[in-house]
Design a protein around this motif. Structure first.
Motif, PDB file in Angstrom:
ATOM      1  N   LEU A 229      14.512 -89.462  57.174  1.00 44.01           N
ATOM      2  CA  LEU A 229      15.107 -89.834  56.304  1.00 44.01           C
ATOM      3  C   LEU A 229      14.465 -89.474  54.587  1.00 44.01           C
ATOM      4  N   THR A 230      13.847 -90.448  54.681  1.00 49.26           N
ATOM      5  CA  THR A 230      12.222 -90.331  53.539  1.00 49.26           C
ATOM      6  C   THR A 230      11.942 -89.269  53.264  1.00 49.26           C
TER       7      THR A 230
ATOM      8  N   LYS B 291      12.429 -86.622  55.136  1.00 55.88           N
ATOM      9  CA  LYS B 291      13.029 -85.431  54.408  1.00 55.88           C
ATOM     10  C   LYS B 291      13.575 -84.775  53.081  1.00 55.88           C
ATOM     11  N   ARG B 292      13.323 -86.188  52.539  1.00 57.05           N
ATOM     12  CA  ARG B 292      13.922 -86.697  50.928  1.00 57.05           C
ATOM     13  C   ARG B 292      13.099 -86.089  50.116  1.00 57.05           C
TER      14      ARG B 292
ATOM     15  N   GLU C 172      11.646 -82.510  50.556  1.00 57.22           N
ATOM     16  CA  GLU C 172      13.053 -81.507  49.647  1.00 57.22           C
ATOM     17  C   GLU C 172      12.752 -81.538  48.054  1.00 57.22           C
ATOM     18  N   ASP C 173      12.565 -82.414  47.450  1.00 58.78           N
ATOM     19  CA  ASP C 173      11.831 -82.962  46.074  1.00 58.78           C
ATOM     20  C   ASP C 173      10.826 -82.014  45.919  1.00 58.78           C
TER      21      ASP C 173
ATOM     22  N   LYS D 206      22.357 -88.869  57.368  1.00 60.28           N
ATOM     23  CA  LYS D 206      21.765 -90.185  58.030  1.00 60.28           C
ATOM     24  C   LYS D 206      22.986 -90.410  59.142  1.00 60.28           C
TER      25      LYS D 206
END
Length: 356
Positions: free
Chosen positions: A104-105, A107-108, A111-112, A122
């Motif tokens: 999750l971390t 992918k974020r 994306e950033d 999630k």
């Protein structure tokens, strides 16, 4: 710059560390390893191995005291272990592990930086999974957010009915929508301490049962058309992390462009072909970066390359590969043969000139 005869510490004891240690020896360095007890193949080619648990702080301090620089050979080394090594002596920085160890971390983070991962959600409960399938559709893949690799910790979900009887593990999860793709490929780069970045050619990767089976060059027009976009993202990731060493990002080549799959903050299985197929291998360049040396040329030296993983008991007949010209066998020396276990690899080269 590490002086000749300096010591490089390697966290982990698998085949990646083994090949890294061989490259380090060629550059004039000693290697010592640190890994919990097990089938530690690194010990066959390095000067010493600390067989201690990851949280053994006294052992880690003794290990670090013998090292001029430290790196790791797989991405599931606990972040706390990497952080126990004095700052400025471990490469890459442990922040790379923190980012890559949680899907999750990760992918974020991508994306950033403008990257496009597969659509995801999630999942912490069955209700979350139902909502994720309603929003993203099925088929899809449910994954553990941590510790999964080579298809482990993953469940393919064909429909909402498939999810109804699934017993969820008591760990954080993520659901990813299925990606329609034409090919899979990886971008492998090396970044030096001075920020210099170099890329190897990207291979077309084929997986069987979640395990990489082959990596092939040339990769084909579909991948060639998307490599530069993927490289741009990989460079942004490396720069944002102030990365030192070899970094790998895996992608799906889709009709809409490259879709990010996952990253590995280490040398990578899809880069094993570089040992014979590139001017400077991923292992040598990783050592060069960690040691503060100038980076080597990453150009491909053959017209075509194919790397094939040797899985499970296929290792018993692996020497037969050597009857084919310009074929190179790497047996990892693992004592225990298991289904799905990577036991070695073989690389075949097709050169554009005659070998005498």
């Amino acid at each position: 710059m590490l002086k000749r005869g300096g010591t490089i510490g390697i966290l982990g004891g698998g085949q990646l560390g083994r090949m890294m240690a061989v490259a380090a020896a060629q550059l004039g360095y000693r290697c010592i390893g640190f890994a919990p007890e097990g089938d530690t193949v690194l010990e066959q080619v390095c000067d010493d191995v600390f067989s201690n648990k990851w949280d053994d702080r006294a052992a880690l301090a003794a290990f670090a005291a013998q090292c001029d620089a430290v790196t790791w050979e797989f991405e599931n080394v606990p972040v706390s272990t990497a952080q126990a090594i004095p700052a400025g002596r471990i490469f890459p920085h442990p922040r790379a592990l923190e980012t890559a160890q949680d899907r999750l971390t990760e992918k974020r983070f991508v994306e950033d930086l403008g990257g496009t991962p597969a659509a995801y959600s999630k999942v912490d409960s069955h209700d979350d999974l139902t909502a994720a399938i309603d929003r993203l559709g099925a088929p899809g893949i449910l994954k553990t957010r941590r510790d999964g690799y080579d298809g482990k910790g993953q469940w393919r979900i064909a429909s909402a009915r498939d999810a109804e009887g699934l017993r969820l593990p008591d760990v954080p999860l993520i659901y990813e929508a299925f990606v329609e793709f034409e090919a899979e490929f990886s971008v492998i780069l090396v970044r030096g301490r001075d920020g210099d970045v170099r890329f190897w050619d990207s291979t077309r990767n084929t997986h069987v049962d979640g395990i990489l089976a082959t990596s092939v060059l040339p990769a084909g027009e579909v991948i060639a058309a998307q490599v530069e976009t993927a490289r741009s993202l990989a460079r942004k990731v490396a720069d944002r992390l102030e990365y030192v060493g070899v970094l790998t990002l895996e992608f799906f080549a889709t009709k809409g462009g490259p879709v990010f799959n996952e990253m590995a903050p280490r040398v990578h299985n899809s880069g094993h072909w570089t040992i014979e197929g590139a001017v400077t291998s991923q292992f040598e360049n990783h050592v060069r970066a960690v040691a503060g040396l100038p980076l080597g040329d990453t150009s491909t030296v053959a017209k075509a390359v194919e790397m094939t993983n040797i899985i499970g008991d296929a290792i018993s007949s692996a020497q037969s590969f050597l009857s084919t010209p310009d074929t190179h066998l790497h047996d990892y020396g693992k004592a225990e043969v298991r289904d799905g276990r990577k036991m070695g690899h073989v690389t075949r080269l097709e050169r554009s000139w005659a070998c005498s």
